[in-house]
Scaffold this motif. Structure first.
Motif, short mmCIF file in Angstrom:
data_model
loop_
_atom_site.label_atom_id
_atom_site.label_comp_id
_atom_site.label_asym_id
_atom_site.label_seq_id
_atom_site.Cartn_x
_atom_site.Cartn_y
_atom_site.Cartn_z
N SER A 259 0.83 -1.21 0.00
CA SER A 259 0.00 0.00 0.00
C SER A 259 0.87 1.26 0.00
CB SER A 259 -0.92 -0.01 1.22
OG SER A 259 -1.55 1.25 1.34
N GLU A 260 1.92 1.24 0.82
CA GLU A 260 2.82 2.41 0.86
C GLU A 260 3.55 2.57 -0.47
OE1 GLU A 260 4.10 2.57 5.57
OE2 GLU A 260 5.01 1.03 4.28
N ALA A 261 4.03 1.46 -1.03
CA ALA A 261 4.80 1.52 -2.28
C ALA A 261 3.94 2.07 -3.41
CB ALA A 261 5.33 0.14 -2.63
N VAL A 262 2.74 1.54 -3.56
CA VAL A 262 1.92 1.94 -4.71
C VAL A 262 1.40 3.37 -4.51
CG1 VAL A 262 -0.35 1.03 -3.99
CG2 VAL A 262 0.29 1.05 -6.42
N SER A 263 1.23 3.79 -3.27
CA SER A 263 0.85 5.18 -3.01
C SER A 263 1.96 6.12 -3.44
CB SER A 263 0.54 5.38 -1.52
OG SER A 263 -0.53 4.56 -1.12
N LEU A 264 3.18 5.74 -3.13
CA LEU A 264 4.34 6.52 -3.54
C LEU A 264 4.42 6.60 -5.07
CD1 LEU A 264 6.75 7.74 -1.94
CD2 LEU A 264 7.92 5.56 -2.29
N LEU A 265 4.22 5.46 -5.72
CA LEU A 265 4.30 5.42 -7.19
C LEU A 265 3.21 6.26 -7.82
CD1 LEU A 265 5.18 1.69 -7.98
CD2 LEU A 265 6.69 3.67 -7.79
N SER A 266 2.07 6.33 -7.17
CA SER A 266 0.94 7.08 -7.71
C SER A 266 1.22 8.58 -7.72
CB SER A 266 -0.31 6.78 -6.87
OG SER A 266 -1.47 7.07 -7.60
N ILE A 267 2.13 9.02 -6.87
CA ILE A 267 2.47 10.45 -6.80
C ILE A 267 3.77 10.77 -7.54
CG2 ILE A 267 3.01 12.36 -5.21
CD1 ILE A 267 0.11 11.15 -5.10
N CYS A 268 4.82 9.99 -7.28
CA CYS A 268 6.17 10.33 -7.80
C CYS A 268 6.50 9.58 -9.09
CB CYS A 268 7.25 9.97 -6.79
SG CYS A 268 6.89 10.49 -5.13
N GLY A 269 5.77 8.55 -9.42
CA GLY A 269 6.12 7.72 -10.58
C GLY A 269 5.38 8.17 -11.83
N ASP A 270 5.93 7.85 -12.98
CA ASP A 270 5.28 8.16 -14.26
C ASP A 270 5.17 6.90 -15.10
OD1 ASP A 270 4.74 10.97 -14.18
OD2 ASP A 270 6.90 11.31 -14.31
N LEU A 271 3.95 6.60 -15.51
CA LEU A 271 3.71 5.50 -16.45
C LEU A 271 3.79 6.08 -17.85
CD1 LEU A 271 2.83 2.60 -17.05
CD2 LEU A 271 0.47 3.34 -16.69
N GLN A 272 4.66 5.50 -18.68
CA GLN A 272 4.92 6.08 -20.01
C GLN A 272 4.81 5.00 -21.09
OE1 GLN A 272 8.88 7.49 -19.15
NE2 GLN A 272 8.15 9.30 -18.04
N ILE A 273 4.49 5.44 -22.29
CA ILE A 273 4.35 4.51 -23.43
C ILE A 273 5.65 4.47 -24.22
CG2 ILE A 273 3.25 4.25 -25.69
CD1 ILE A 273 0.68 5.31 -24.41
N CYS A 274 6.13 3.25 -24.51
CA CYS A 274 7.28 3.12 -25.42
C CYS A 274 6.77 3.07 -26.85
CB CYS A 274 8.09 1.87 -25.08
SG CYS A 274 8.79 1.89 -23.41
N GLN A 275 5.98 2.04 -27.17
CA GLN A 275 5.45 1.94 -28.54
C GLN A 275 4.10 1.22 -28.55
OE1 GLN A 275 5.05 -1.09 -30.24
NE2 GLN A 275 5.89 -2.30 -28.55
N VAL A 276 3.27 1.58 -29.55
CA VAL A 276 1.92 0.98 -29.67
C VAL A 276 1.71 0.33 -31.04
CG1 VAL A 276 0.88 2.60 -28.03
CG2 VAL A 276 0.89 3.17 -30.47
N VAL A 277 2.81 0.04 -31.76
CA VAL A 277 2.69 -0.37 -33.17
C VAL A 277 3.29 -1.74 -33.47
CG1 VAL A 277 2.57 1.98 -34.04
CG2 VAL A 277 4.81 0.93 -33.70
N ASP A 278 3.93 -2.38 -32.51
CA ASP A 278 4.55 -3.68 -32.74
C ASP A 278 3.55 -4.79 -32.37
OD1 ASP A 278 6.91 -2.50 -33.62
OD2 ASP A 278 7.78 -2.40 -31.62
N PRO A 279 3.88 -6.07 -32.69
CA PRO A 279 2.94 -7.16 -32.38
C PRO A 279 2.58 -7.24 -30.89
CG PRO A 279 4.64 -7.93 -33.88
CD PRO A 279 5.05 -6.55 -33.45
N GLN A 280 3.48 -6.79 -30.02
CA GLN A 280 3.12 -6.57 -28.62
C GLN A 280 3.44 -5.11 -28.30
OE1 GLN A 280 2.70 -9.88 -25.98
NE2 GLN A 280 4.85 -10.31 -26.31
N LYS A 281 2.63 -4.47 -27.46
CA LYS A 281 2.85 -3.07 -27.09
C LYS A 281 3.78 -3.02 -25.87
CE LYS A 281 -0.73 -2.80 -29.84
NZ LYS A 281 -0.36 -3.36 -31.15
N THR A 282 4.45 -1.88 -25.70
CA THR A 282 5.43 -1.76 -24.62
C THR A 282 5.24 -0.47 -23.83
OG1 THR A 282 7.03 -2.95 -26.01
CG2 THR A 282 7.91 -1.81 -24.09
N CYS A 283 5.24 -0.61 -22.50
CA CYS A 283 5.17 0.54 -21.59
C CYS A 283 6.36 0.50 -20.63
CB CYS A 283 3.89 0.50 -20.76
SG CYS A 283 2.42 0.86 -21.72
#
Ligand code: CA
Ligand code: ZN
Length: 299
Positions: A259-283
């Motif tokens: 709970s503490e870890a994911v709360s921290l990630l929800s504020i300080c972390g960034d979810l980003q997209i690498c690519q959406v065009v290959d046979p599998q997508k990457t984040c």
């Protein structure tokens, strides 16, 4: 001493069956010369698209066998230098990229690079930031085409896998069988057209084996952040996996609760997209180094 691997020593799938082109000790610096993702087949805008040999797409130079690497280890890849050529190529075509159904035929763009600046369509000048599209180790099971990203790495098209970054890959088979290719002089997150600035070049890496360190690979460390990278058929799944892997990484290396870890990630972390065009997508999920330091997490 730097070991040199030429681009004719290449593979089109990451596989435990691929014979090694060179064997090195852990800690060796290796320079790998690379074709562009089209196997250097497109040099001019009038190249007949229909005559391209699609069997020569996405070559990766290697594989390199690292002597000390055993299944379960981590392969640490310090990306010391990426040198790229003076001309990049881009292609749009029906069924490629997010606008695939809107294109009536293939179009090729040749992009000159001068003094670190690319001259893009519309006369737009853009600074290059070379990165590696395809980089990975052999999977334990079936061979994986170099066009597909997965847990072994592969075609992740992640723009933070660039000069100065350190990539952590799983060792799935003895020797790791490391290979890379598909350099981009620059690329935006998403890689929406299905191309970066596709280019020939040379990459200098130091390959080291890390023993007894369970990491949610692939991971990468830059001057600013630590990232988990995840690929899946659906973007939603890749996104969730990247964030969950980072949460697990934090709980394993600190006394924080989930709970503490994911709360921290929800504020300080960034979810980003690498690519959406290959046979599998990457984040990827970014944890700022400033936060990692406060938590006393080393990577
Ligand atoms: Ca790619
Ligand atoms: Zn590419």
């Amino acid at each position: 001493m730097t070991v040199f691997v030429q681009k004719t020593d290449s593979v089109y799938a990451m596989s435990r069956e691929n014979p090694a082109v060179v064997t090195v000790k852990s800690g060796t610096v290796v320079q790998l010369e690379t074709c562009d993702c089209f196997g250097d087949q497109i040099q001019t805008t009038d190249t007949p698209f229909g005559e391209l040999d699609w069997g020569r797409i996405n070559p990766a130079t290697g594989p390199v066998y690292v002597e000390e690497a055993k299944a379960g280890d981590v392969l640490c890849v310090e990306i010391q230098k990426i040198d790229v050529a003076q001309q990049a190529v881009m292609v749009t075509a029906p069924n490629l990229g997010v606008t695939g159904d809107m294109h009536h035929g293939p179009e090729i763009h040749i992009v000159p690079i001068t003094d670190g600046m690319a001259l893009l369509p519309g006369g737009v000048q853009w600074p290059i930031k070379p990165m590696i599209g395809v980089i990975g180790t052999a999977p334990a099971g079936e061979p994986v085409s170099c066009g597909i990203p997965d847990a072994h790495g592969g075609n992740m098209d992640c723009k933070v896998i660039a000069e100065g970054a350190t990539l952590y890959l799983p060792v799935n088979v003895d020797g790791a069988l490391f290979a890379l290719g598909d350099l981009h002089a620059a690329m935006g997150d998403g890689e929406v057209s299905v191309c970066g600035l596709e280019i020939q070049g040379k990459v200098t890496v130091r390959l080291s084996v890390i023993k007894e360190r369970a990491l949610p690979t692939p991971m990468v460390k830059t001057a600013d952040a630590i990232y988990t990278i995840a690929s899946a058929k659906l973007l939603d799944d890749a996104a969730n996996m990247a964030a969950r892997n980072m949460a697990g990484f934090i709980t394993r290396h600190t006394r924080l609760s989930l709970s503490e870890a994911v709360s921290l990630l929800s504020i300080c972390g960034d979810l980003q997209i690498c690519q959406v065009v290959d046979p599998q997508k990457t984040c990827r999920f970014a944890l700022p180094l400033s936060v990692a330091r406060q938590l006393d997490i080393q990577l």
